[in-house]
Every structure is written in C-alpha cells, then in structure tokens.
Design an enzyme around this catalytic site. Structure first.
Site, PDB file in Angstrom:
ATOM      1  CG  LEU A  50       7.235 -18.404  -2.777  1.00 30.87           C
ATOM      2  CD1 LEU A  50       8.515 -18.230  -1.960  1.00 30.87           C
ATOM      3  CD2 LEU A  50       7.440 -19.465  -3.860  1.00 30.87           C
ATOM      4  CD  GLU A  51      -0.459 -19.093  -1.241  1.00 25.08           C
ATOM      5  OE1 GLU A  51      -0.529 -19.241   0.001  1.00 25.08           O
ATOM      6  OE2 GLU A  51      -0.752 -18.027  -1.812  1.00 25.08           O
TER       7      GLU A  51
END
Length: 464
Positions: A210-211
């Site tokens: 998850l960025e």
C-alpha cells in the site's frame, strides 16, 4: 464480474503451468513496456494533458517518464543478477548440507494505480512485477479516462492477455478487482481507500503493498538558507500543482522567521512560474470536485483569521489552475492541518525550537516523506533519529523517489511495503528456502530412540 474473473483465471492458469520464466523472457516483457513508451510517448503525454486540462508534455516527462525510464533501464540491467539463487551460510550442526534461496515469481500481481502520475505509478510497479516473472493485471484510474484507455490499447497490442492486461472501470470495478485472489496486490492512493483495499485483500489472504499519502512535513532549521529552502520547497510543493503523494504538506519554521520565509517563497514561486493561468507547466487541478475542496480549505482558513498570501488572483471562469497559497500560523483545528492537502496550499507553522517540531510530527500519523533543511548536522541527526517516516530528503524535496537504489514506501497510515530497485523486485518475488542434504546427515544424530548418544549430541549442540 465474469469477464474480470476470466481474465484473472487465464493469468492464474498460465502462472501455474509455467511457474518461472527465463531471464530472456523477463527482459523481453520489460523491453515491450520500454518500446511502448518510446514509440507512443507523445500520444500518451497528449492523453495525460487532455485528462488534466492543462499539463504540458514537458511536465509529464519530468513528473512521470523520467523516473519510469530510469526504472526500466535498471530492470533490464539488473534482472539477471536479481533472479539468481542466493547462497546462504550453513550452520555447523547442519553441515555438510548446503542451502540457498531460490527467487521465483509470485504468480499473478494486481496493480491499482492513481490518477496523479498515471504513467509512473501504473507502469512502474507493473514493469517491476513483470521483471520478477509475474503475470500482471492493471486497474488504472477512471479519473484519467483518456490515458487509461490509451494504455489499455497499447498494452493489448504489445502483450497477450495472460501476460499483462488492463482492466478499466469505475470504483465498483476497482472494488471487484481488489477482491480477486491475487498472489500480490499493489495499490497506490489515499489512506481511506487503502483501508478498503486491504480489507478486500485480507479475505483471500492476499499480501499487499500500500503506497498511501499523508501529511509530509518540511522542517526548516535555524541554520537553513531560507532562499534555497524556499525554492526547493516551492518546487516540491507545486510540481503537478501539489497533486503529489510526497509533496511537502506543511512547513515547521523557527518562530520569528515567518515574514522572511514568506518573502523568499514569493520570490521562488515567481521564478518557477512567472504566470499561472494558461501556463502549460503549471498543472490544472484534475477535477471540479477536488478544486472545490481546496477552495473550501482556503476559505475555512480565511474565516478563522489565518494570514494567507496567494500569488495571484483566481483565473477566468472554468480555469482549474489554482494559484499557490501560503497559510501562515493556521489554527490547529483546521481541516488544512488534519487532512492531506493534495494541492498548491502550504501551511507554515512557527516553532520555538527543533524539539517542538519533532514533537509536532510525532504526535501525528507517520508521514510518507519528511524534508529537513539546514547545515547543522547535529540538529539533522536528531530529527533522523527521533522521527519515523517512509523516506527523507535532506536539503531538497522529492528527490529520494528518483534514486533508483533507495526503497520507496510508507509506514503506518502512509502505507506498508516498499518498491524501487532490488527491494521492489523482491516485493514481487517468492524467496524460497532450499536446503540440500548431503549423503551423510547430521540430523540422524538426533533421531529417536533418545538415549545416551542423543544426550551427548544435545550437550555438544549447546556448546556450539
């Protein structure tokens, strides 16, 4: 949903029938992405500009393609070395066995990409996953429909669907996409949506990267050159009109230097953008809804009595090029200080000393990026030691994302997992532990029945 599942099933079957790919096959797939950019770069940049309204090809080259082209070159150069088995030292009690880590593809990787950098943040993770030998399904943003449609067509021409395919659609399609049982799911976007993606993936025990975003601080130390700091902060803040996940979100400044910083900021902004309305190098805010939200943030700050310096008046009706605004000393309760801004508005918060700046940062969710300006190395090292963030650039902004060999990722609410370079390659790789037993096995010494020989062996092992 049937078509989406069929695409996934085709990739899943192919990944199980051919569990690994040769280095030549991996390079071929990365080269096809590279050729796609080389042959259709102008058309892709034109599609990005059409989606934004105003965003020059030069800005797309700097903001998207520069990092992406560098990544593709690195993948082609390093994929052979990164794919090799890695020998590991075998402890004495297991010798003469030998051991190594075999690097294999995970299988099928899903990539959900955002609208703000629609090339770098889609093709970057996708190409890395391809280099690691995976099949890839990409869901680009529906908010950049022309760019997404063009990418889908170009990828369809260059790849078989079981290699690399694009799925288009709205938020409902994205939700169904996230619920597929991928071997890995990579998401770039807001923290709120990231939570939903993580929940959907968890139902299948799908590992995720998850960025996300967050509020990335700039600390301007008392030792900093305000002119240089203001110029570099302005560039980092105003690239893509602030629509950048690692853009400076607020500035922590020594109390009493607010006027000097504001003056330096205005000079920096004028140097970078002599005009705003109609300037192709100053991007539009993507949509009317986002523009209305930014104007509401500014209005709330004005209504609270905050000092606001805006570089220019509003553009003509219909213009979405929002002039930069500096908000000095805003009240702590404002949405401006609670929400990720994602636009060209920069709050400035005076602090009595560096310790106060550190306490302010540590009282909030850990940021995706942190920026520090100054020449006092002891003060710099205190900040590095006492704060935790996804990444740091010292005496500049954004530049850590450009370094090919630095991992890029968040921590806590700004995300989890990193990519870029070998770290990114390994993110999409199964590192399989392999032990090769010798003809004579030391393990036989601890087989039952457990008698005197076993006790002697256990005593010896305790001494090792």
């Amino acid at each position: 949903m049937t078509e989406l599942r069929s695409l996934f099933d085709a990739q899943h079957r192919a990944s199980r029938e051919t569990a690994d790919l040769s280095v030549a096959e991996r390079r071929d797939r990365v080269r096809r992405v590279q050729r796609l950019l080389d042959q259709h770069g102008e058309a892709i940049s034109a599609a990005v500009e059409a989606d934004f309204g105003v965003r020059s090809a030069a800005l797309t080259e700097v903001a998207d393609l520069l990092v992406l082209r560098s990544l593709l070159k690195q993948l082609l150069h390093r994929v052979e070395a990164w794919s090799r088995p890695v020998r590991v030292r075998t402890p004495l009690q297991l010798k003469p066995a030998r051991a190594f880590v075999q690097r294999q593809p995970l299988g099928v990787v899903g990539v959900i990409s955002p609208w703000n950098y629609p090339l770098q943040l889609s093709l970057g993770p996708a190409a890395t996953a391809l280099a690691a030998g995976n099949r890839v399904m990409l869901k680009p943003s529906e908010l950049t429909p022309r760019t997404s449609a063009l990418l889908a067509e170009l990828i369809r021409q260059a790849f078989a669907p079981e290699e690399f395919t694009v799925v288009q659609g709205d938020a409902d399609v994205a939700a169904r996409f996230a619920s597929l049982p991928f071997d890995h799911l990579f998401f770039t976007g807001s923290t709120a949506v990231g939570r939903k993606v993580a929940q959907a993936a968890a139902a299948n025990l799908t590992p995720t990267t998850l960025e996300l975003g967050g509020k990335s601080p700039c600390i301007v130390d008392a030792s900093a050159d305000l002119e240089k700091a203001a110029l570099r902060i302005a560039h980092g803040k105003l690239l893509n009109a602030g629509q950048t996940c690692i853009a400076p979100d607020y500035v922590l400044l020594p109390r009493g230097r607010e006027d000097a910083f504001a003056a330096a900021w205005q000079r920096a902004v004028a140097r970078l953008f002599p005009r705003f309305d109609g300037n192709p190098d100053y991007a539009s805010i993507l949509g009317e809804g986002h523009l209305a939200r930014l104007r509401a943030l500014l209005q709330e700050a004005k209504d609270s009595g905050a000092r606001i310096e805006q570089a220019a008046a509003a553009g003509p009706p219909g213009s979405r090029q929002l002039a930069p605004a500096l908000v000095i000393g805003p009240d702590a309760g404002l949405r401006l200080l609670r929400e990720e801004i994602f636009g060209p508005i920069l709050p400035v918060l005076p602090c009595d000393d560096g310790d106060e700046a550190i306490r302010y940062i540590n009282a909030r969710p850990r940021p995706l990026a942190l920026y520090w300006f100054g020449t006092d190395t002891a003060a710099r090292d205190r900040v590095l030691a006492r704060t935790v963030s996804g990444g740091v650039t010292v005496n500049d902004t954004l530049m850590h994302i450009v370094h090919d060999n630095l991992p890029f990722g968040g921590v806590g609410e700004s995300g989890w997992g990193s990519y870029h370079g070998e770290v990114g390659f390994l993110r999409f790789t199964q590192q399989k532990a392999v032990l090769v037993q010798s003809r004579w096995s030391a393990g036989a010494m601890i087989y039952p029945p457990y008698g005197q020989r076993f006790r002697r062996m256990m005593k010896l092992l305790r001494l090792l």
